[in-house]
Design a protein around this motif. Structure first.
Motif, mmCIF file in Angstrom:
data_model
loop_
_atom_site.group_PDB
_atom_site.id
_atom_site.type_symbol
_atom_site.label_atom_id
_atom_site.label_comp_id
_atom_site.label_asym_id
_atom_site.label_seq_id
_atom_site.Cartn_x
_atom_site.Cartn_y
_atom_site.Cartn_z
ATOM 1 N N THR A 48 0.758 -1.026 -0.327
ATOM 2 C CA THR A 48 0.270 -0.207 -0.332
ATOM 3 C C THR A 48 0.490 1.286 -0.111
ATOM 4 N N GLU A 49 0.561 2.200 -0.806
ATOM 5 C CA GLU A 49 1.488 3.123 -0.861
ATOM 6 C C GLU A 49 0.513 4.785 -0.639
ATOM 7 N N HIS A 50 0.763 5.305 -0.485
ATOM 8 C CA HIS A 50 0.447 6.707 -0.141
ATOM 9 C C HIS A 50 -0.159 7.552 -1.776
ATOM 10 N N VAL A 51 -1.105 8.248 -2.562
ATOM 11 C CA VAL A 51 -0.928 8.698 -3.402
ATOM 12 C C VAL A 51 -1.795 9.911 -3.174
ATOM 13 N N GLN A 52 -0.553 11.090 -3.719
ATOM 14 C CA GLN A 52 -2.042 12.185 -4.591
ATOM 15 C C GLN A 52 -2.217 13.275 -5.129
ATOM 16 N N THR A 53 -3.321 13.122 -5.660
ATOM 17 C CA THR A 53 -3.388 13.936 -6.336
ATOM 18 C C THR A 53 -4.662 15.116 -6.221
ATOM 19 N N THR A 54 -4.124 15.576 -7.752
ATOM 20 C CA THR A 54 -5.825 17.393 -7.603
ATOM 21 C C THR A 54 -6.729 16.702 -8.301
ATOM 22 N N VAL A 55 -7.949 17.756 -7.675
ATOM 23 C CA VAL A 55 -9.160 16.683 -8.306
ATOM 24 C C VAL A 55 -9.793 19.010 -9.052
ATOM 25 N N PRO A 56 -10.154 18.915 -9.601
ATOM 26 C CA PRO A 56 -11.443 20.578 -9.583
ATOM 27 C C PRO A 56 -12.379 20.326 -9.439
ATOM 28 N N VAL A 96 -30.446 28.304 -1.313
ATOM 29 C CA VAL A 96 -29.698 26.898 -1.221
ATOM 30 C C VAL A 96 -27.795 27.646 -1.654
ATOM 31 N N LEU A 97 -27.059 27.321 -1.660
ATOM 32 C CA LEU A 97 -25.536 27.249 -2.262
ATOM 33 C C LEU A 97 -24.969 25.388 -2.101
ATOM 34 N N HIS A 98 -24.891 25.336 -3.156
ATOM 35 C CA HIS A 98 -23.781 24.035 -3.589
ATOM 36 C C HIS A 98 -22.058 24.541 -3.963
ATOM 37 N N GLU A 99 -21.896 22.457 -3.244
ATOM 38 C CA GLU A 99 -20.474 22.843 -3.578
ATOM 39 C C GLU A 99 -20.710 21.086 -3.554
ATOM 40 N N GLU A 100 -19.019 21.216 -5.073
ATOM 41 C CA GLU A 100 -18.414 19.116 -4.890
ATOM 42 C C GLU A 100 -17.118 18.816 -3.347
ATOM 43 N N LYS A 101 -17.662 18.193 -3.579
ATOM 44 C CA LYS A 101 -16.724 17.441 -2.315
ATOM 45 C C LYS A 101 -15.943 15.966 -3.228
ATOM 46 N N PRO A 102 -14.457 16.027 -3.446
ATOM 47 C CA PRO A 102 -13.700 14.787 -3.589
ATOM 48 C C PRO A 102 -14.298 13.522 -3.059
ATOM 49 N N VAL A 103 -14.483 12.799 -4.019
ATOM 50 C CA VAL A 103 -15.218 11.143 -3.908
ATOM 51 C C VAL A 103 -14.242 10.724 -4.126
ATOM 52 N N VAL A 104 -13.338 9.497 -2.868
ATOM 53 C CA VAL A 104 -12.010 8.586 -3.495
ATOM 54 C C VAL A 104 -12.337 7.221 -3.199
ATOM 55 N N SER A 105 -12.110 6.651 -4.985
ATOM 56 C CA SER A 105 -12.590 5.213 -4.403
ATOM 57 C C SER A 105 -11.080 4.310 -5.159
ATOM 58 N N THR A 106 -11.490 3.691 -5.938
ATOM 59 C CA THR A 106 -10.158 2.513 -6.010
ATOM 60 C C THR A 106 -10.877 1.347 -7.059
ATOM 61 N N HIS A 107 -9.753 1.711 -8.184
ATOM 62 C CA HIS A 107 -10.829 -0.058 -8.980
ATOM 63 C C HIS A 107 -9.090 -0.526 -9.883
ATOM 64 N N ALA A 108 -9.585 -1.681 -9.672
ATOM 65 C CA ALA A 108 -7.561 -2.066 -10.494
ATOM 66 C C ALA A 108 -8.358 -2.882 -11.587
ATOM 67 N N GLU A 109 -6.620 -2.631 -12.566
ATOM 68 C CA GLU A 109 -6.559 -3.002 -14.109
ATOM 69 C C GLU A 109 -5.291 -3.470 -14.003
ATOM 70 N N PRO A 110 -5.404 -4.335 -15.083
ATOM 71 C CA PRO A 110 -3.976 -4.848 -15.360
ATOM 72 C C PRO A 110 -3.141 -3.711 -15.945
ATOM 73 N N VAL A 111 -1.563 -4.234 -15.621
ATOM 74 C CA VAL A 111 -0.837 -3.456 -15.904
ATOM 75 C C VAL A 111 0.304 -3.896 -16.328
ATOM 76 N N GLU A 112 0.544 -5.406 -16.423
ATOM 77 C CA GLU A 112 2.134 -6.140 -16.948
ATOM 78 C C GLU A 112 1.437 -7.413 -16.990
ATOM 79 N N ARG A 113 2.085 -8.138 -17.951
ATOM 80 C CA ARG A 113 3.030 -9.754 -17.018
ATOM 81 C C ARG A 113 3.734 -10.064 -16.843
#
Length: 267
Positions: A175-183, A218-235
């Protein structure tokens, strides 16, 4: 008492002195012409067995791998030089040998002589006739020819395959910690002011002249939502390849050397 049959088996084998040292190989055997019993034997001594010394067999005994005599190696090597005439020892030579070894010499005690009065030897025991005309004779045994073979050892170098190690391919999870920027979008309230005009006059005067009111937005704002999915990268798989290296090996080899003892010309 050593028998003729025993001596025949000892021809070419080692003679050992009283101190246990090897004297040389047994050569010819001289027998009593009357009794047929061994009386003297020749032993090849000197460098490469090129010399021949006589030794009495009266007190000799058979050992596991040769013949033991009650005399030292030096005493045998320094024995009187006797050259048998026609394969026989003369009484004079026999007496010299007995006196040298400190033994009692009694010609009438059954020491066999031929008609000439000489002590003879059995030509079938340890004797090699030079029927091919070769000059000289072999002193190393009855089964060799007139030449000496020199041999050398050589290194036999090869390879063999053996297990050097094992490699396994395994998979594990980290497990590693990943940071990214989301608008993200956010709503905020703003004040909009517009003057009274003919177009909005009716709306502006539709209510009471003076009152208290409240308007809500009424005021609205977007919140970042984090989830994961698995995908193959190499053999990934394990394979093998061969690589050739150079290694130096060493070992000890033996070489035979041939030298001469005596006056001889090299060709």
């Amino acid at each position: 008492m050593i028998t003729k049959e025993q001596v025949q088996e000892l021809i070419g084998r080692e003679a050992y002195g009283s101190d246990g040292d090897k004297i040389g190989k047994l050569g010819q055997v001289y027998l009593d012409d009357q009794t047929g019993q061994p009386e003297f034997a020749t032993v090849n001594t000197g460098l490469f067995g090129m010399s021949e010394s006589f030794i009495p067999l009266a007190d000799a005994s058979v050992t596991g791998d040769g013949l033991a005599v009650p005399f030292s190696k030096d005493r045998v090597k320094d024995a009187p030089n006797v050259s048998p005439d026609g394969g026989h020892l003369s009484p004079e030579d026999e007496q010299r040998l007995y006196e040298y070894y400190g033994l009692d010499y009694d010609r009438s005690a059954g020491l066999g002589y031929d008609e000439s009065g000489d002590l003879g030897y059995d030509g079938s025991v340890g004797d090699r006739d030079d029927v091919d005309g070769t000059v000289g004779r072999d002193t190393s045994g009855p089964t060799t020819d007139d030449a000496m073979t020199r041999s050398e050892e050589r290194l036999d170098v090869g390879t063999r395959s053996e297990e050097a190690g094992r490699v396994r391919l395994r998979k594990y999870v980290e497990t590693e910690h990943v940071q990214t920027t989301v608008p993200v979008q956010r709503e905020r309230a703003v004040i909009e002011r517009e003057p009274i005009t003919d177009e909005n006059f009716d709306e502006a005067t539709s209510g009471p002249e003076i009152s208290e009111e409240e308007h809500e937005v009424v005021l609205h704002e977007e919140k970042p939502v984090v989830s994961t999915h698995a995908e193959p990268v190499e053999r990934v798989r394990l394979g093998k390849e061969q690589r050739t290296d150079q290694e130096t090996v060493s070992g000890e080899v033996r070489k035979e050397r041939i030298e001469t003892d005596g006056d001889v010309d090299n060709r």
